[in-house]
Design a protein around this motif. Structure first.
Motif, PDB file in Angstrom:
ATOM      1  N   GLY A   3       0.792  -1.224   0.000  1.00 36.48           N
ATOM      2  CA  GLY A   3       0.000   0.000   0.000  1.00 36.48           C
ATOM      3  C   GLY A   3       0.823   1.273   0.000  1.00 36.48           C
ATOM      4  N   PHE A   4       2.039   1.221  -0.549  1.00 35.84           N
ATOM      5  CA  PHE A   4       2.856   2.427  -0.628  1.00 35.84           C
ATOM      6  C   PHE A   4       2.253   3.396  -1.643  1.00 35.84           C
ATOM      7  CE2 PHE A   4       6.431  -0.626   0.506  1.00 35.84           C
ATOM      8  CZ  PHE A   4       6.506  -0.192   1.826  1.00 35.84           C
ATOM      9  N   ASN A   5       1.992   4.607  -1.212  1.00 31.47           N
ATOM     10  CA  ASN A   5       1.402   5.605  -2.122  1.00 31.47           C
ATOM     11  C   ASN A   5       2.418   6.691  -2.470  1.00 31.47           C
ATOM     12  OD1 ASN A   5       1.394   6.458   0.504  1.00 31.47           O
ATOM     13  ND2 ASN A   5      -0.571   7.508   0.402  1.00 31.47           N
ATOM     14  N   PHE A   6       3.582   6.240  -2.955  1.00 29.19           N
ATOM     15  CA  PHE A   6       4.616   7.173  -3.416  1.00 29.19           C
ATOM     16  C   PHE A   6       5.408   6.508  -4.535  1.00 29.19           C
ATOM     17  CE2 PHE A   6       5.877   5.195   0.635  1.00 29.19           C
ATOM     18  CZ  PHE A   6       6.977   4.445   0.251  1.00 29.19           C
ATOM     19  N   GLU A   7       6.185   7.326  -5.255  1.00 29.16           N
ATOM     20  CA  GLU A   7       6.905   6.852  -6.426  1.00 29.16           C
ATOM     21  C   GLU A   7       8.190   6.097  -6.057  1.00 29.16           C
ATOM     22  OE1 GLU A   7       5.929   6.939  -9.622  1.00 29.16           O
ATOM     23  OE2 GLU A   7       4.043   7.741  -8.815  1.00 29.16           O
ATOM     24  N   PHE A   8       8.502   5.093  -6.874  1.00 27.45           N
ATOM     25  CA  PHE A   8       9.731   4.333  -6.735  1.00 27.45           C
ATOM     26  C   PHE A   8      10.684   4.733  -7.865  1.00 27.45           C
ATOM     27  CE2 PHE A   8       7.417   2.122  -3.703  1.00 27.45           C
ATOM     28  CZ  PHE A   8       8.107   1.054  -3.149  1.00 27.45           C
ATOM     29  N   TYR A   9      11.965   4.938  -7.511  1.00 24.87           N
ATOM     30  CA  TYR A   9      12.972   5.299  -8.508  1.00 24.87           C
ATOM     31  C   TYR A   9      14.078   4.252  -8.501  1.00 24.87           C
ATOM     32  CZ  TYR A   9      10.628   9.804  -8.697  1.00 24.87           C
ATOM     33  OH  TYR A   9       9.694  10.785  -8.868  1.00 24.87           O
ATOM     34  N   ILE A  10      14.655   4.027  -9.674  1.00 27.12           N
ATOM     35  CA  ILE A  10      15.688   3.003  -9.829  1.00 27.12           C
ATOM     36  C   ILE A  10      17.064   3.613  -9.566  1.00 27.12           C
ATOM     37  CG2 ILE A  10      16.722   1.324 -11.409  1.00 27.12           C
ATOM     38  CD1 ILE A  10      14.075   1.384 -12.981  1.00 27.12           C
TER      39      ILE A  10
END
Length: 361
Positions: A316-323
């Motif tokens: 339920g993470f409501n934030f962006e993931f960056y590589i």
């Protein structure tokens, strides 16, 4: 010979204690270095990789302990033979690293002191000579004050090492030698160190070859230019932070944008598959509070977008993931996952997932 033995005893004991301590406060970092040695491109024994952390713990505690045992004079024969076996093994390993160039930093002093493979090799050779001197003068190595004191001091040292190791693994290193420690201005760490270069200009002046030295500027010479050579007097090297990237699924880097954020919380996970389930849940709770408090929250991971989306949905993470590069993420924080608070590009707080509730908002 007695004086020489005690001098060598002091040097060897202190060096083993220092080398053990800088790794003892960060055994996870040493385990990453062991993983590098165990990998296929280096020693090609990947079946040891899953055991890198327990091996690292045993090695650093034993290294610190034998240094103490040498200084207090406990179990003289066992201590000397332990020192000899360890230094012979490390000398061979560092020689291999120096000759092949496959490992550029042995990690013998953790992140506190960086040595080239050849510097490390000659350091080990010197220690080997000193330890052989200790064998020659072994009869002069006696317990400080009494055998009982030497025994008790060694036992207390062992207990303290185990307690310290357990603490830093459950939280974070008590001393941070890495370029991402609290207080770091990330942009400053990314700046290229200044190099000093000497220019040797060759001119034909009235039929004679003349060499003029400058620090870069073109010389004011009444003659015909022939060529120029450069000598690097001071090599600035690479910046401490040279691999800080933050790419979205389209390959666009968002580093500059994020470093301008006045209130940024970053979840860091170098490997989502091996990340602690309880840790991810604890960070979910902490980041929800951060979002409500007006913070921008993102994640940095080495996972591909499809894997990241799977974890976003499951937790339920409501934030962006960056590589990002996994080695960089391991350097940033020793917790998987972990939390870092950044304000306008300045690292303000770092937290192990066990301490996620201590996030200051």
């Amino acid at each position: 010979m007695k004086i020489i033995t005690h001098i060598c005893r002091l040097i060897v004991g202190v060096l083993f204690i220092l080398s053990g301590f800088v790794k003892l406060v960060d055994p996870m970092g040493f385990s990453f270095k062991l993983e590098e040695y165990f990998s296929e491109p280096v020693l090609n024994i990947p079946f040891f990789e899953p055991y890198s952390l327990p091996i690292a713990i045993v090695v650093v505690i034993f290294e610190f302990l034998v240094g103490v045992m040498l200084l207090v004079g406990f179990k003289r024969k066992f201590t000397l033979w332990s020192l000899l076996v360890m230094i012979v093994f490390f000398t061979g390993l560092t020689l291999y690293s120096a000759v092949t160039g496959k490992v550029t930093d042995c990690g013998c002093f953790g992140d506190a002191v960086k040595l080239t493979p050849w510097e490390t090799f000659w350091k080990d050779v010197t220690l080997l000579v000193l330890i052989l001197v200790l064998f020659a003068g072994a009869k002069y190595i006696k317990p400080l004050w009494s055998k009982k004191f030497a025994f008790r001091f060694s036992v207390v040292t062992l207990i303290c090492c185990v307690v310290l190791c357990n603490y830093v693994l459950s939280h974070l290193p008590i001393i941070d030698f890495r370029p991402y420690k609290v207080g770091t201005v990330i942009r400053e760490g990314m700046e290229m160190p200044e190099s000093i270069t000497e220019f040797l200009w060759k001119f034909n002046v009235n039929g004679e070859e003349k060499v003029i030295k400058t620090m870069g500027q073109y010389p004011d010479v009444d003659g015909e230019y022939i060529s120029v050579e450069t000598n690097i007097l001071v090599d600035g090297g690479i910046p401490p932070i040279h691999d800080f990237t933050m790419e979205d699924e389209n390959g666009e880097d968002h580093v500059e944008e994020m470093l301008d954020e006045p209130k940024l919380i970053v979840m860091v996970s170098y490997n989502l598959y091996s990340a602690s389930d309880e840790g991810l849940k604890a960070i979910k709770e902490a980041t929800d509070k951060a979002i409500k408090a007006g913070y921008k929250v993102i994640a940095m991971t080495s996972a591909l977008p499809e894997t990241a989306n799977e974890y976003k949905e499951n937790y339920g993470f409501n934030f962006e993931f960056y590589i990002s590069d996994p080695t960089m993420l391991k350097t940033m924080i020793r917790s998987n996952p972990g939390l870092i608070k950044i304000e306008s590009g300045v690292i303000k707080q770092k937290l192990h997932y066990n301490d996620a509730s201590d996030l200051e908002l």
